[in-house]
Design an enzyme around this catalytic site. Structure first.
Site, PDB file in Angstrom:
ATOM      1  N   SER A  35       0.305  -9.028   0.746  1.00  0.00           N
ATOM      2  CA  SER A  35      -1.153  -9.028   0.823  1.00  0.00           C
ATOM      3  C   SER A  35      -1.535  -8.923   2.290  1.00  0.00           C
ATOM      4  O   SER A  35      -0.863  -9.512   3.156  1.00  0.00           O
ATOM      5  CB  SER A  35      -1.694 -10.348   0.255  1.00  0.00           C
ATOM      6  OG  SER A  35      -3.040 -10.546   0.687  1.00  0.00           O
ATOM      7  N   GLN A  64     -18.192  -6.309  -1.212  1.00  0.00           N
ATOM      8  CA  GLN A  64     -17.301  -7.169  -2.004  1.00  0.00           C
ATOM      9  C   GLN A  64     -16.999  -8.498  -1.302  1.00  0.00           C
ATOM     10  O   GLN A  64     -16.174  -9.270  -1.766  1.00  0.00           O
ATOM     11  CB  GLN A  64     -16.032  -6.426  -2.411  1.00  0.00           C
ATOM     12  CG  GLN A  64     -15.080  -6.055  -1.298  1.00  0.00           C
ATOM     13  CD  GLN A  64     -13.979  -5.113  -1.780  1.00  0.00           C
ATOM     14  OE1 GLN A  64     -14.222  -3.935  -2.015  1.00  0.00           O
ATOM     15  NE2 GLN A  64     -12.771  -5.621  -1.934  1.00  0.00           N
ATOM     16  N   HIS A  66       0.835  -1.204   0.000  1.00  0.00           N
ATOM     17  CA  HIS A  66       0.000   0.000   0.000  1.00  0.00           C
ATOM     18  C   HIS A  66       0.875   1.262   0.000  1.00  0.00           C
ATOM     19  O   HIS A  66       0.549   2.242  -0.654  1.00  0.00           O
ATOM     20  CB  HIS A  66      -0.890   0.035   1.254  1.00  0.00           C
ATOM     21  CG  HIS A  66      -1.888  -1.075   1.318  1.00  0.00           C
ATOM     22  ND1 HIS A  66      -1.771  -2.136   2.182  1.00  0.00           N
ATOM     23  CD2 HIS A  66      -3.029  -1.287   0.623  1.00  0.00           C
ATOM     24  CE1 HIS A  66      -2.800  -2.948   2.020  1.00  0.00           C
ATOM     25  NE2 HIS A  66      -3.563  -2.473   1.089  1.00  0.00           N
ATOM     26  N   LYS A 108      -1.215  -6.279  -8.340  1.00  0.00           N
ATOM     27  CA  LYS A 108      -1.416  -7.650  -7.855  1.00  0.00           C
ATOM     28  C   LYS A 108      -2.860  -8.070  -8.119  1.00  0.00           C
ATOM     29  O   LYS A 108      -3.114  -9.184  -8.545  1.00  0.00           O
ATOM     30  CB  LYS A 108      -1.102  -7.775  -6.361  1.00  0.00           C
ATOM     31  CG  LYS A 108      -1.258  -9.220  -5.887  1.00  0.00           C
ATOM     32  CD  LYS A 108      -0.763  -9.407  -4.482  1.00  0.00           C
ATOM     33  CE  LYS A 108      -1.714  -8.849  -3.461  1.00  0.00           C
ATOM     34  NZ  LYS A 108      -3.025  -9.556  -3.407  1.00  0.00           N
TER      35      LYS A 108
END
Ligand code: PAF
Length: 310
Positions: free
Chosen positions: A185, A61, A37, A149
């Site tokens: 991640s 989501q 990030h 990604k």
């Protein structure tokens, strides 16, 4: 660093930047920030004078069986990282700010959302497209930065910005990896040490396919088999998909005759976490844009972090 909690505050902040002739960049995130990030923030700072990071775990989501409730929310550490990175403002809305009572309007990107992650997570891109559209409308940035990604997400966002005539430039930032190759991640936090070692199979699978391509093998079926074998060497890995697709349209590719996206999704068992809820499994994604040997890489079209230590 300003902390904005309402859409009205976000709009006022963005309008003030524009009045002062400052270019605004938005970096949408769900928090649990890591170096990946922060690389988006750095990319945003290269393109704008004022950067706002949104931190919002977007409920639409997540499917009911997914990890919405257990998704990590370390807000204080996120704010510290934003401050240290020189972020100008953070937008941390309550869910009701982005989804007013009775909300029933959604954004669907019809075709790009179907394959790859859309096949096993049919709700996912509708939720992403909806929240990103809301954030773009509320923040009115000149540019918005997304990580490569989530390559399919990046293409979905590019498409919706074009289709909805949004006056914003969408920038893709290369994948950031740990020194051993694991793509960063927020969900890596769910892996214990042994499973994390197994998760290196994703990067190894991409490396193996790329090495075969360099050695002259350009058929999708063979490259995908090579990648699949690497994943299968990790005992607890469950392959969701390994596919070769056109990077723009996401149509399937039979051969690497031009740039071709090799995309992987693999699930691993999640570690039982002390002190917090954890999902039963962790689904990791990774990708690489493959090119025929000797083909030039156009600037900005690669999904890899430049100079990433491996
Ligand atoms: O990539 C993410 O973190 C999310 O999908 C995004 C773009 C912030 C939308 O919720």
């Amino acid at each position: 660093m300003e902390q904005l909690r309402t859409v009205q505050e976000l709009r006022a902040w963005s309008d003030a930047q524009r009045r002062a002739d400052r270019r605004v960049a938005l970096v949408p995130t769900m928090g649990a920030l890591h170096a990946g990030h922060l690389s988006l923030v750095a990319e945003a700072q290269r393109h704008a004078d004022a950067v706002v990071v949104s931190i919002f775990v977007n409920p639409t989501q997540f499917a009911p069986h997914e990890d919405l409730t257990s998704y990590p929310r370390p807000l204080e550490s996120d704010l510290d990282q934003c401050r240290a990175a020189g972020v100008d403002a953070v937008f941390v809305p309550a869910p009701g700010e982005l989804y007013p009572e009775g909300a029933q309007t959604f954004v669907e990107v019809a075709e790009l959302a179907k394959p790859l992650c859309g096949a096993s997570r049919p709700h996912f891109f509708r939720g992403v497209a909806t929240v990103v559209t809301k954030l773009l409308i509320a923040a009115r940035p000149h540019v918005a930065v997304f990580g490569a990604k989530d390559f399919q997400q990046l293409q979905v966002v590019r498409r919706l910005a074009r289709d909805l005539l949004l006056d914003v430039e969408i920038i893709g930032a290369p994948i950031v990896r740990d020194a051993d190759g694991l793509a960063l991640s927020s969900r890596n936090a769910y892996l214990d040490a042994a499973t994390r070692r197994e998760a290196l199979a994703l990067a190894r699978a991409l490396d193996a396919a790329e090495a075969a391509l360099t050695a002259g093998e350009d058929h999708a079926a063979v490259l995908l088999e090579i990648a699949g074998k690497e994943i299968a060497r990790a005992p607890s890995a469950r392959l969701d998909y390994a596919e070769l697709r056109d990077p723009e349209t996401l149509a399937t590719r039979e051969r690497v005759a031009g740039p071709a996206l090799l995309a992987l999704a693999v699930s691993f068992p999640a570690a039982a976490a002390a002190g917090r809820a954890a999902p039963a499994k962790v689904r990791l994604i990774d990708n690489r844009v493959l090119r025929p040997p000797g083909a030039p890489v156009a600037p900005g079209t690669d999904s890899q972090q430049r100079g990433t230590p491996r």
